[in-house]
Scaffold this motif. Structure first.
Motif, PDB file in Angstrom:
ATOM      1  N   GLN A 142      44.407  33.921  72.951  1.00 13.59           N
ATOM      2  CA  GLN A 142      43.097  34.534  73.169  1.00 13.59           C
ATOM      3  C   GLN A 142      43.147  35.662  74.191  1.00 13.59           C
ATOM      4  O   GLN A 142      42.243  36.491  74.234  1.00 13.59           O
ATOM      5  CB  GLN A 142      42.075  33.475  73.584  1.00 13.59           C
ATOM      6  N   SER A 143      44.200  35.717  74.989  1.00 17.28           N
ATOM      7  CA  SER A 143      44.326  36.808  75.968  1.00 17.28           C
ATOM      8  C   SER A 143      44.915  38.065  75.336  1.00 17.28           C
ATOM      9  O   SER A 143      44.914  39.126  75.948  1.00 17.28           O
ATOM     10  CB  SER A 143      45.188  36.362  77.152  1.00 17.28           C
ATOM     11  N   PHE A 144      45.409  37.950  74.105  1.00 18.32           N
ATOM     12  CA  PHE A 144      46.000  39.086  73.414  1.00 18.32           C
ATOM     13  C   PHE A 144      44.912  39.972  72.816  1.00 18.32           C
ATOM     14  O   PHE A 144      43.745  39.601  72.760  1.00 18.32           O
ATOM     15  CB  PHE A 144      46.930  38.607  72.293  1.00 18.32           C
ATOM     16  N   ASP A 145      45.330  41.135  72.340  1.00 20.15           N
ATOM     17  CA  ASP A 145      44.425  42.026  71.613  1.00 20.15           C
ATOM     18  C   ASP A 145      44.499  41.705  70.136  1.00 20.15           C
ATOM     19  O   ASP A 145      45.552  41.296  69.660  1.00 20.15           O
ATOM     20  CB  ASP A 145      44.813  43.483  71.854  1.00 20.15           C
ATOM     21  N   PRO A 146      43.447  41.892  69.408  1.00 24.15           N
ATOM     22  CA  PRO A 146      42.142  42.409  69.799  1.00 24.15           C
ATOM     23  C   PRO A 146      41.305  41.345  70.516  1.00 24.15           C
ATOM     24  O   PRO A 146      41.485  40.151  70.271  1.00 24.15           O
ATOM     25  CB  PRO A 146      41.496  42.802  68.468  1.00 24.15           C
ATOM     26  N   PRO A 147      40.404  41.776  71.395  1.00 26.01           N
ATOM     27  CA  PRO A 147      39.542  40.817  72.088  1.00 26.01           C
ATOM     28  C   PRO A 147      38.755  39.970  71.078  1.00 26.01           C
ATOM     29  O   PRO A 147      38.232  40.488  70.101  1.00 26.01           O
ATOM     30  CB  PRO A 147      38.600  41.700  72.901  1.00 26.01           C
ATOM     31  N   GLY A 148      38.735  38.686  71.321  1.00 26.17           N
ATOM     32  CA  GLY A 148      38.038  37.765  70.418  1.00 26.17           C
ATOM     33  C   GLY A 148      38.972  37.044  69.468  1.00 26.17           C
ATOM     34  O   GLY A 148      38.566  36.125  68.765  1.00 26.17           O
ATOM     35  N   ILE A 149      40.252  37.450  69.456  1.00 28.19           N
ATOM     36  CA  ILE A 149      41.222  36.825  68.555  1.00 28.19           C
ATOM     37  C   ILE A 149      41.361  35.346  68.892  1.00 28.19           C
ATOM     38  O   ILE A 149      41.287  34.963  70.053  1.00 28.19           O
ATOM     39  CB  ILE A 149      42.587  37.558  68.621  1.00 28.19           C
ATOM     40  N   ALA A 150      41.522  34.522  67.861  1.00 31.92           N
ATOM     41  CA  ALA A 150      41.718  33.071  67.974  1.00 31.92           C
ATOM     42  C   ALA A 150      40.486  32.331  68.481  1.00 31.92           C
ATOM     43  O   ALA A 150      40.579  31.185  68.910  1.00 31.92           O
ATOM     44  CB  ALA A 150      42.947  32.732  68.828  1.00 31.92           C
ATOM     45  N   ALA A 151      39.324  32.980  68.392  1.00 33.58           N
ATOM     46  CA  ALA A 151      38.083  32.272  68.713  1.00 33.58           C
ATOM     47  C   ALA A 151      37.835  31.242  67.616  1.00 33.58           C
ATOM     48  O   ALA A 151      38.239  31.420  66.470  1.00 33.58           O
ATOM     49  CB  ALA A 151      36.914  33.257  68.780  1.00 33.58           C
ATOM     50  N   ARG A 152      37.156  30.174  67.985  1.00 35.60           N
ATOM     51  CA  ARG A 152      36.885  29.125  67.004  1.00 35.60           C
ATOM     52  C   ARG A 152      35.522  29.258  66.359  1.00 35.60           C
ATOM     53  O   ARG A 152      35.235  28.590  65.373  1.00 35.60           O
ATOM     54  CB  ARG A 152      37.074  27.764  67.659  1.00 35.60           C
ATOM     55  N   ASP A 153      34.682  30.122  66.918  1.00 31.62           N
ATOM     56  CA  ASP A 153      33.383  30.403  66.311  1.00 31.62           C
ATOM     57  C   ASP A 153      32.861  31.730  66.851  1.00 31.62           C
ATOM     58  O   ASP A 153      33.477  32.329  67.738  1.00 31.62           O
ATOM     59  CB  ASP A 153      32.376  29.260  66.557  1.00 31.62           C
ATOM     60  N   LEU A 154      31.752  32.193  66.325  1.00 33.77           N
ATOM     61  CA  LEU A 154      31.185  33.477  66.716  1.00 33.77           C
ATOM     62  C   LEU A 154      30.871  33.532  68.209  1.00 33.77           C
ATOM     63  O   LEU A 154      31.168  34.515  68.878  1.00 33.77           O
ATOM     64  CB  LEU A 154      29.926  33.777  65.896  1.00 33.77           C
ATOM     65  N   GLY A 155      30.272  32.490  68.732  1.00 29.68           N
ATOM     66  CA  GLY A 155      29.919  32.471  70.145  1.00 29.68           C
ATOM     67  C   GLY A 155      31.133  32.611  71.042  1.00 29.68           C
ATOM     68  O   GLY A 155      31.123  33.371  72.011  1.00 29.68           O
ATOM     69  N   GLU A 156      32.192  31.883  70.733  1.00 29.61           N
ATOM     70  CA  GLU A 156      33.414  31.985  71.526  1.00 29.61           C
ATOM     71  C   GLU A 156      34.017  33.383  71.395  1.00 29.61           C
ATOM     72  O   GLU A 156      34.500  33.952  72.380  1.00 29.61           O
ATOM     73  CB  GLU A 156      34.432  30.927  71.101  1.00 29.61           C
ATOM     74  N   CYS A 157      33.957  33.956  70.206  1.00 28.22           N
ATOM     75  CA  CYS A 157      34.444  35.319  69.997  1.00 28.22           C
ATOM     76  C   CYS A 157      33.702  36.293  70.906  1.00 28.22           C
ATOM     77  O   CYS A 157      34.311  37.143  71.563  1.00 28.22           O
ATOM     78  CB  CYS A 157      34.257  35.706  68.523  1.00 28.22           C
ATOM     79  N   MET A 158      32.391  36.141  70.976  1.00 27.54           N
ATOM     80  CA  MET A 158      31.586  37.011  71.837  1.00 27.54           C
ATOM     81  C   MET A 158      31.901  36.782  73.312  1.00 27.54           C
ATOM     82  O   MET A 158      32.051  37.743  74.076  1.00 27.54           O
ATOM     83  CB  MET A 158      30.094  36.781  71.571  1.00 27.54           C
ATOM     84  N   ARG A 159      32.031  35.521  73.716  1.00 28.86           N
ATOM     85  CA  ARG A 159      32.343  35.225  75.120  1.00 28.86           C
ATOM     86  C   ARG A 159      33.706  35.792  75.521  1.00 28.86           C
ATOM     87  O   ARG A 159      33.858  36.346  76.613  1.00 28.86           O
ATOM     88  CB  ARG A 159      32.277  33.717  75.383  1.00 28.86           C
ATOM     89  N   LEU A 160      34.688  35.676  74.636  1.00 29.64           N
ATOM     90  CA  LEU A 160      36.012  36.231  74.936  1.00 29.64           C
ATOM     91  C   LEU A 160      35.938  37.743  75.147  1.00 29.64           C
ATOM     92  O   LEU A 160      36.586  38.292  76.045  1.00 29.64           O
ATOM     93  CB  LEU A 160      36.999  35.905  73.812  1.00 29.64           C
ATOM     94  N   GLN A 161      35.142  38.414  74.330  1.00 29.11           N
ATOM     95  CA  GLN A 161      34.993  39.863  74.489  1.00 29.11           C
ATOM     96  C   GLN A 161      34.257  40.203  75.783  1.00 29.11           C
ATOM     97  O   GLN A 161      34.626  41.150  76.488  1.00 29.11           O
ATOM     98  CB  GLN A 161      34.246  40.450  73.293  1.00 29.11           C
TER      99      GLN A 161
END
Length: 174
Positions: free
Chosen positions: A94-113
């Motif tokens: 999840q620390s790799f690019d692109p931001p949001g990679i390996a999120a388990r759902d939309l919310g986590e994808c947004m939080r990672l970004q």
């Protein structure tokens, strides 16, 4: 017109210029796929080989949009790892690019970004939870504002930030 100065299809031959070279060999290479980018990040890291292997299992299980839909416990069984190892590998990927990679759902994808942009506020943290995202989709802004003890304007301002995020980590993994 913008193309008026360009040669017509029959007006240019390979003998017209000495330095024309081969078009294909002078063209830039296509950008690496997301899988290739992630593999390069793992390969060039100074991590223990075990962590690299575990991270590769996660990468191999990303869907075409870059989300991890498999459960970590299932992946742990696949590579004979414990949950702590899997969670560390997930954080790594999840620390790799692109931001949001390996999120388990939309919310986590947004939080990672948001974390990557240093913009994750307590309000945005709450708004990216699954139940809140459902209420946002149903346009229940006054209800959300009341539930969270903020004004509808604060919700709308936060939604402006969320709208700038990419809901899909990658357009196509391949």
């Amino acid at each position: 017109l913008w193309g008026d100065g360009l040669p017509s299809s029959g007006s240019y031959s390979s003998g017209d210029r000495e330095d024309d070279g081969d078009f294909w060999s002078n063209s830039p290479a296509p950008p690496p796929s997301v899988d290739e980018q992630l593999e390069t990040e793992i390969a060039t890291s100074s991590l223990p080989e075990r962590m690299k292997e575990t991270a590769r299992i996660i990468i191999d299980n990303l869907d075409e949009h870059g989300f991890l839909r498999s459960h970590l416990a299932d992946l742990a069984m696949l590579c004979d790892a414990d949950m702590e190892e899997m969670e560390q590998a997930l954080l790594l990927v999840q620390s790799f690019d692109p931001p949001g990679i390996a999120a388990r759902d939309l919310g986590e994808c947004m939080r990672l970004q948001l974390i990557r942009k240093n913009q994750l506020s307590p309000l945005l943290e709450k708004l990216t939870q699954p139940d809140m995202l459902e209420q946002i989709a149903a346009n229940h802004i006054p209800r959300i504002a009341s539930e969270l003890g903020v004004t509808p304007d604060e919700i709308n301002e936060a939604l402006g930030i969320l709208r700038k995020l990419d809901p899909v980590p990658v357009a196509s993994k391949a």
